[in-house]
Motif scaffolding. Structure first.
Motif, mmCIF file in Angstrom:
data_model
loop_
_atom_site.group_PDB
_atom_site.id
_atom_site.type_symbol
_atom_site.label_atom_id
_atom_site.label_comp_id
_atom_site.label_asym_id
_atom_site.label_seq_id
_atom_site.Cartn_x
_atom_site.Cartn_y
_atom_site.Cartn_z
ATOM 1 N N ILE A 47 0.816 -1.219 0.000
ATOM 2 C CA ILE A 47 0.000 0.000 0.000
ATOM 3 C C ILE A 47 0.848 1.267 0.000
ATOM 4 C CG2 ILE A 47 -1.890 -1.197 1.170
ATOM 5 C CD1 ILE A 47 -1.101 0.317 3.752
ATOM 6 N N GLY A 48 2.166 1.122 -0.127
ATOM 7 C CA GLY A 48 3.024 2.302 -0.162
ATOM 8 C C GLY A 48 3.201 2.967 1.192
ATOM 9 N N LYS A 49 2.970 2.234 2.253
ATOM 10 C CA LYS A 49 3.130 2.736 3.619
ATOM 11 C C LYS A 49 4.137 1.840 4.321
ATOM 12 C CE LYS A 49 0.341 3.953 7.688
ATOM 13 N NZ LYS A 49 -1.046 3.977 8.229
ATOM 14 N N VAL A 50 5.157 2.436 4.921
ATOM 15 C CA VAL A 50 6.270 1.668 5.479
ATOM 16 C C VAL A 50 6.311 1.826 6.996
ATOM 17 C CG1 VAL A 50 8.784 1.393 5.496
ATOM 18 C CG2 VAL A 50 7.587 1.920 3.356
ATOM 19 N N TYR A 51 6.481 0.700 7.683
ATOM 20 C CA TYR A 51 6.592 0.689 9.139
ATOM 21 C C TYR A 51 7.813 -0.124 9.531
ATOM 22 C CZ TYR A 51 5.387 -0.163 14.056
ATOM 23 O OH TYR A 51 5.403 -0.241 15.430
ATOM 24 N N MET A 52 8.749 0.515 10.199
ATOM 25 C CA MET A 52 9.980 -0.135 10.650
ATOM 26 C C MET A 52 10.690 -0.853 9.508
ATOM 27 S SD MET A 52 9.388 -1.529 14.520
ATOM 28 C CE MET A 52 8.811 -0.424 15.827
ATOM 29 N N GLY A 53 10.703 -0.215 8.346
ATOM 30 C CA GLY A 53 11.417 -0.758 7.193
ATOM 31 C C GLY A 53 10.636 -1.769 6.389
ATOM 32 N N ARG A 54 9.385 -2.020 6.734
ATOM 33 C CA ARG A 54 8.557 -3.013 6.037
ATOM 34 C C ARG A 54 7.361 -2.341 5.389
ATOM 35 N NH1 ARG A 54 3.725 -5.290 7.559
ATOM 36 N NH2 ARG A 54 3.873 -4.304 9.623
ATOM 37 N N GLU A 55 7.163 -2.631 4.098
ATOM 38 C CA GLU A 55 5.966 -2.112 3.452
ATOM 39 C C GLU A 55 4.756 -2.945 3.888
ATOM 40 O OE1 GLU A 55 4.002 -0.991 -0.903
ATOM 41 O OE2 GLU A 55 5.689 -2.401 -0.800
ATOM 42 N N ILE A 56 3.705 -2.268 4.278
ATOM 43 C CA ILE A 56 2.469 -2.936 4.697
ATOM 44 C C ILE A 56 1.768 -3.499 3.466
ATOM 45 C CG2 ILE A 56 0.203 -2.567 5.750
ATOM 46 C CD1 ILE A 56 1.608 -0.346 7.443
ATOM 47 N N ALA A 57 1.308 -4.731 3.580
ATOM 48 C CA ALA A 57 0.675 -5.408 2.445
ATOM 49 C C ALA A 57 -0.790 -4.981 2.301
ATOM 50 C CB ALA A 57 0.757 -6.920 2.626
ATOM 51 N N ALA A 58 -1.286 -5.109 1.090
ATOM 52 C CA ALA A 58 -2.693 -4.816 0.822
ATOM 53 C C ALA A 58 -3.577 -5.885 1.460
ATOM 54 C CB ALA A 58 -2.939 -4.751 -0.679
ATOM 55 N N VAL A 59 -4.723 -5.466 1.957
ATOM 56 C CA VAL A 59 -5.657 -6.387 2.611
ATOM 57 C C VAL A 59 -6.350 -7.279 1.593
ATOM 58 C CG1 VAL A 59 -7.806 -6.517 3.949
ATOM 59 C CG2 VAL A 59 -6.061 -4.817 4.529
ATOM 60 N N MET A 60 -6.502 -8.558 1.953
ATOM 61 C CA MET A 60 -7.318 -9.436 1.133
ATOM 62 C C MET A 60 -8.784 -9.130 1.424
ATOM 63 S SD MET A 60 -7.705 -13.593 1.056
ATOM 64 C CE MET A 60 -9.017 -13.588 2.272
ATOM 65 N N GLY A 61 -9.523 -8.703 0.437
ATOM 66 C CA GLY A 61 -10.914 -8.327 0.615
ATOM 67 C C GLY A 61 -11.826 -9.517 0.850
ATOM 68 N N TRP A 62 -13.046 -9.222 1.294
ATOM 69 C CA TRP A 62 -14.007 -10.276 1.591
ATOM 70 C C TRP A 62 -14.356 -11.099 0.353
ATOM 71 C CZ3 TRP A 62 -18.594 -10.209 -1.073
ATOM 72 C CH2 TRP A 62 -18.946 -9.005 -1.699
ATOM 73 N N GLN A 63 -14.085 -10.528 -0.844
ATOM 74 C CA GLN A 63 -14.373 -11.265 -2.077
ATOM 75 C C GLN A 63 -13.524 -12.530 -2.189
ATOM 76 O OE1 GLN A 63 -13.565 -8.061 -1.778
ATOM 77 N NE2 GLN A 63 -14.969 -6.759 -2.933
ATOM 78 N N GLY A 64 -12.393 -12.565 -1.469
ATOM 79 C CA GLY A 64 -11.524 -13.741 -1.494
ATOM 80 C C GLY A 64 -11.767 -14.687 -0.339
ATOM 81 N N ALA A 65 -12.919 -14.576 0.303
ATOM 82 C CA ALA A 65 -13.209 -15.364 1.510
ATOM 83 C C ALA A 65 -13.142 -16.868 1.274
ATOM 84 C CB ALA A 65 -14.579 -14.981 2.062
ATOM 85 N N SER A 66 -13.463 -17.306 0.066
ATOM 86 C CA SER A 66 -13.455 -18.750 -0.201
ATOM 87 C C SER A 66 -12.062 -19.356 -0.003
ATOM 88 C CB SER A 66 -13.955 -19.030 -1.621
ATOM 89 O OG SER A 66 -13.120 -18.391 -2.578
ATOM 90 N N TRP A 67 -11.021 -18.548 -0.203
ATOM 91 C CA TRP A 67 -9.646 -19.037 -0.027
ATOM 92 C C TRP A 67 -9.394 -19.413 1.438
ATOM 93 C CZ3 TRP A 67 -4.852 -17.518 2.201
ATOM 94 C CH2 TRP A 67 -3.746 -18.204 1.679
ATOM 95 N N LEU A 68 -10.070 -18.716 2.348
ATOM 96 C CA LEU A 68 -9.896 -19.003 3.774
ATOM 97 C C LEU A 68 -10.512 -20.345 4.167
ATOM 98 C CD1 LEU A 68 -10.735 -15.465 5.233
ATOM 99 C CD2 LEU A 68 -8.466 -16.443 4.769
ATOM 100 N N GLU A 69 -11.488 -20.782 3.395
ATOM 101 C CA GLU A 69 -12.197 -22.025 3.708
ATOM 102 C C GLU A 69 -11.826 -23.161 2.742
ATOM 103 O OE1 GLU A 69 -14.085 -22.531 6.306
ATOM 104 O OE2 GLU A 69 -14.229 -20.471 7.051
ATOM 105 N N ARG A 70 -10.751 -22.993 1.995
ATOM 106 C CA ARG A 70 -10.362 -24.007 1.001
ATOM 107 C C ARG A 70 -10.107 -25.360 1.655
ATOM 108 N NH1 ARG A 70 -6.102 -20.952 2.516
ATOM 109 N NH2 ARG A 70 -4.018 -21.881 2.647
#
Length: 246
Positions: A47-70
């Motif tokens: 997301i272009g935001k850095v914390y302690m030298g680490r870029e924060i990752a984009a959130v997996m949206g609810w549209q990808g919920a099926s991946w959580l229940e694979r």
């Protein structure tokens, strides 16, 4: 000793000068202090935001919920081993932070019954609805959905024995603030388990932005009232890094 009017004015001027100098020094120190977060060009999965030298990752949206229940999730992640590492017992009050559809919340709920509670938090209302539906279908009345915010888990202070974040922490837009709120929600001696895909292992088939090294996890946790307890390496793809509240 009596001071002349001129001497008194000189002393007042000196005192005022010293006060202004102290104020300027404090302002300069504040200006020199680096901001908690920095901006950078966003990577493909960040997301272009850095914390302690680490870029924060984009959130997996609810549209990808099926991946959580694979179906293959148990084989890939060995959730049974994770639950064993957590040492859950009947009567415990635990929280699944960023619970999504409730995959782990449901499994924890059966281990803390009959009097234990699982607070399942997420910032996406759509995930909350799926989570509540899943708990209802499974007949698990001890799962309590809680809608969090970007900066707080919205849980009562000193209420939790344990909190887990499974593949969640690296996506928090405000990691410092969220963990600060989570530490407040822990009882004295309560624990937090960071579960993250291992950045150190190139064989883990997950995008780099969604992995974290153990060193980075411990570096960021050190900003809070947390003491590293242990790191479990029993899972195929993930670290389980456990901290205890000081």
């Amino acid at each position: 000793m009596l001071l002349t009017k001129r001497a008194v004015l000189a002393l007042l001027t000196l005192a005022a000068t010293g006060l202004v100098s102290a104020q300027n020094s404090a302002q300069n120190s504040a200006q020199k202090e680096a901001p908690r977060y920095q901006s950078a060009a966003a990577s493909r999965d960040g997301i272009g935001k850095v914390y302690m030298g680490r870029e924060i990752a984009a959130v997996m949206g609810w549209q990808g919920a099926s991946w959580l229940e694979r179906e293959e999730r148990q084989q890939e992640e060995r959730g049974d081993l994770l639950l064993r590492e957590l040492g859950l017992k009947p009567g415990m009050v635990v929280a699944d932070i960023g619970a999504g559809t409730g995959y782990y919340a449901r499994r924890m709920a059966t281990l803390v019954t009959p009097s234990g509670v699982v607070y399942a938090t997420d910032v996406q209302p759509e995930m909350m609805r799926m989570l509540a539906d899943g708990a209802k279908k499974a007949g698990l009345t001890n799962i309590k959905p809680v809608l969090g915010s970007l900066q707080s888990v919205n849980l009562q202070e000193t209420s939790l024995d344990l909190a887990i974040m499974v593949d969640v922490y690296h996506e928090l837009e405000y990691p410092f603030e969220v963990i600060d709120s989570l530490v407040r929600a822990l009882k004295p001696g309560g624990r937090i388990a960071y579960v993250e895909y291992r950045l150190e292992d190139p064989r883990v088939p997950i995008k780099t932005a969604h992995k974290m090294s153990e060193a980075q996890i411990r570096k960021e946790a050190a900003a809070h009232a947390l003491v590293w307890e242990r790191t479990a390496s029993t899972l195929p793809w993930q670290h389980v890094v456990i901290f205890r509240k000081r």
